[in-house]
Scaffold this active site. Structure first.
Site, short mmCIF file in Angstrom:
data_model
loop_
_atom_site.label_atom_id
_atom_site.label_comp_id
_atom_site.label_asym_id
_atom_site.label_seq_id
_atom_site.Cartn_x
_atom_site.Cartn_y
_atom_site.Cartn_z
N CYS A 1 0.81 -1.22 0.00
CA CYS A 1 0.00 0.00 0.00
C CYS A 1 0.84 1.27 0.00
O CYS A 1 0.29 2.37 -0.02
CB CYS A 1 -0.89 0.02 1.23
SG CYS A 1 0.09 0.20 2.74
N1 PPS Z 1 -3.90 1.54 8.43
C1 PPS Z 1 -2.76 1.26 9.08
N2 PPS Z 1 -2.45 1.91 10.22
C2 PPS Z 1 -1.30 1.65 10.87
N3 PPS Z 1 -0.40 0.71 10.47
C3 PPS Z 1 -0.68 0.02 9.37
C4 PPS Z 1 -1.85 0.27 8.60
N4 PPS Z 1 -1.85 -0.57 7.53
C5 PPS Z 1 -0.73 -1.30 7.63
N5 PPS Z 1 -0.02 -0.97 8.72
C6 PPS Z 1 1.25 -1.55 9.18
O1 PPS Z 1 1.74 -2.45 8.18
C7 PPS Z 1 1.65 -3.80 8.66
C8 PPS Z 1 1.33 -4.72 7.53
O2 PPS Z 1 0.04 -4.43 7.06
P1 PPS Z 1 -0.64 -5.22 5.87
O3 PPS Z 1 -0.08 -6.58 5.77
O4 PPS Z 1 -2.10 -5.05 6.04
O5 PPS Z 1 -0.14 -4.55 4.56
S1 PPS Z 1 -0.28 -3.11 3.99
O6 PPS Z 1 0.58 -2.24 4.78
O7 PPS Z 1 -1.69 -2.70 4.07
O8 PPS Z 1 0.17 -3.21 2.59
C9 PPS Z 1 0.60 -3.72 9.75
O9 PPS Z 1 0.68 -4.83 10.60
P2 PPS Z 1 -0.46 -5.14 11.69
O10 PPS Z 1 -0.01 -4.45 12.94
O11 PPS Z 1 -0.46 -6.62 11.83
O12 PPS Z 1 -1.76 -4.59 11.22
C10 PPS Z 1 0.99 -2.42 10.41
O13 PPS Z 1 2.18 -2.54 11.13
#
Ligand code: PPS
Length: 327
Positions: free
Chosen positions: A281
Site C-alpha cells: 500500500c
Molecule cells: N492503516 C494502518 N495503520 C497503521 N499501520 C498500518 C496500517 N496498515 C498497515 N499498517 C502496518 O503495516 C503492517 C502490515 O500491514 P498489511 O499486511 O495489512 O499490509 S499493507 O501495509 O496494508 O500493505 C501492519 O501490521 P499489523 O499491525 O499486523 O496490522 C501495520 O504494522
C-alpha cells in the site's frame, strides 16, 4: 530487561553502519519475538507501534503489554526533547514527559500505538480498534488523511474511487502522508510493524531491523520469522481480541475496496488487490520515491487542468440561439 537479552544485543547506536545493522540482525534472529521487543523497548529511543489491528500487530501489542520495564530503563526509551517552556509539572515527569504530554501512560503501555484511519476501513476493523483500547486500557493515536474527517470530505476534494483512477495518489494521501505526520508528531525514531516473511512477496526476505535510507528511521519487525499459524496459535492461547473477518476467511485486511477473503490458502495476502499487480500500500516502500511520484502526478494533473481551462477560455462563447417571435 534481563541481563541475558541486554548482553546478547547490546551495541545499538543511532549512527551504526550497514555492518552494525547486519551484526545486530544476526543477534536478533536468535531471539524470540518477546526478547526482540524487550530489547527494542530498552534500547531504541522514540519507539512506537503502527498497526491496522492485523493478527501480527495484535500479537505484538499483547507481548508489549506483558513486558514490564523499570523506570530507569524507560528513561532511555523516551527521552524528553529539550524544552525551555516545560511547566513545572511537565519537568517533574522528566524522562517520559514527552509521551505523557501526548496522552500516553508510559507506565502501563510504554510504546505509543498509532492507527492510520484511511476512511475506507471495514466496520469490523474500526470495532476492533475500540475493543483493543478497552481490553488493554491503552490510548490509540488515530491519523486520517490531511484535513479530512469523513469519506465525504475526502471525496469532495479528490473525487470518488480515487484508488481506481490514481492508486498512487490514493495510497499517498490515505496512508503514507498520515503515517509520516504521525512519526513526526510523536518524534518517532523507531517503528514496530506487523510484517512477516511468510507473507511472501517483497516481505519474503524481510530483516528484523531495517534502517530507512535518507531519514535513518528504524523499522522493527519482531515477528518477521513467524508463520500465520504461530500467530493464530498465540492469539487463541492468550485470548487476544481479533478481527471478526478472520472467521469469514479473510487473512490480510486493509481497505474494504481492496480486500477479499484469501483466495489461496498458501498465500495469506492473496485477497488483497485482487486482479492487480499491486502487493503493497505504500507504507513500506521507499518514502522519498513515493512522495516524488505523488508530487509528479499532482503536477501533471494541475498542468492538464490548466491547459483545459486555457482551451475553454480560448473558445469563443457560442452565439445565443435566435428566438423568432411569431407575430
Ligand atoms: N492503516 C494502518 N495503520 C497503521 N499501520 C498500518 C496500517 N496498515 C498497515 N499498517 C502496518 O503495516 C503492517 C502490515 O500491514 P498489511 O499486511 O495489512 O499490509 S499493507 O501495509 O496494508 O500493505 C501492519 O501490521 P499489523 O499491525 O499486523 O496490522 C501495520 O504494522
Amino acid at each position: 530487561m534481563p541481563e541475558s537479552t541486554a548482553s546478547q544485543v547490546s551495541s545499538f547506536s543511532t549512527t551504526f553502519t550497514p555492518a552494525h545493522l547486519k551484526f545486530i540482525n544476526a543477534k536478533l534472529e536468535k531471539l524470540s519475538p518477546e526478547k526482540i521487543i524487550e530489547w527494542a523497548m530498552i534500547s531504541l529511543p522514540g519507539l512506537i507501534q503502527t498497526t491496522a489491528f492485523g493478527p501480527t500487530g495484535l500479537v505484538i501489542l499483547d507481548m508489549i503489554n506483558r513486558i514490564h520495564i523499570d523506570q530507569q530503563s524507560a528513561a532511555n526509551v523516551h527521552p524528553t526533547p529539550a524544552s525551555s517552556s516545560a511547566s513545572e509539572d511537565e519537568s517533574d515527569d522528566n524522562d517520559d514527559g514527552h509521551f505523557k504530554k501526548a496522552g500516553y501512560n508510559t507506565q502501563r503501555h510504554p510504546v505509543p500505538l498509532i492507527f492510520i484511519d484511511t476512511l475506507y476501513h471495514f466496520q469490523e476493523t474500526l470495532d476492533l480498534a475500540q475493543q483493543v483500547q478497552d481490553h488493554y486500557n491503552i490510548p490509540l493515536k488515530v491519523y486520517k488523511p490531511l484535513n479530512c474527517e469523513t469519506t465525504a470530505e475526502f471525496e469532495s476534494q479528490y473525487g470518488q474511487q480515487l484508488w481506481e483512477t490514481d492508486d498512487l495518489s490514493y495510497d499517498y494521501l490515505v496512508k503514507v502522508e498520515p503515517g509520516r505526520r504521525a512519526y513526526q508528531e510523536l518524534n518517532a525514531q523507531a517503528v514496530i510493524s506487523g510484517r512477516r516473511r511468510s507473507q511472501k512477496g517483497d516481505r519474503a526476505h524481510l530483516d528484523i531491523l531495517e534502517i530507512e535510507s535518507g531519514t535513518g528511521l528504524l523499522k522493527l519487525n519482531p515477528l518477521a520469522t513467524w508463520s500465520f499459524q504461530q500467530v493464530w496459535t498465540y492469539l487463541r492461547a492468550y485470548q487476544v481480541p481479533f478481527n471478526a473477518l478472520l472467521d469469514q476467511g479473510y487473512r490480510s485486511i486493509g481497505d474494504w475496496h481492496s480486500t477479499k477473503p484469501a483466495t489461496n490458502p498458501d498465500d495469506e495476502r492473496s485477497g488483497r488487490w485482487e486482479g492487480k499487480q499491486k502487493t503493497e500500500c505504500g507504507l513500506h516502500v521507499d518514502y522519498f520515491k513515493m512522495r516524488a511520484e505523488f508530487q509528479a502526478t499532482q503536477k501533471k494533473k494541475q498542468a492538464l487542468l490548466a491547459s483545459r481551462d486555457a482551451a475553454a477560455a480560448a473558445t469563443p462563447a457560442s452565439t445565443p440561439a435566435t428566438v423568432v417571435v411569431q407575430a
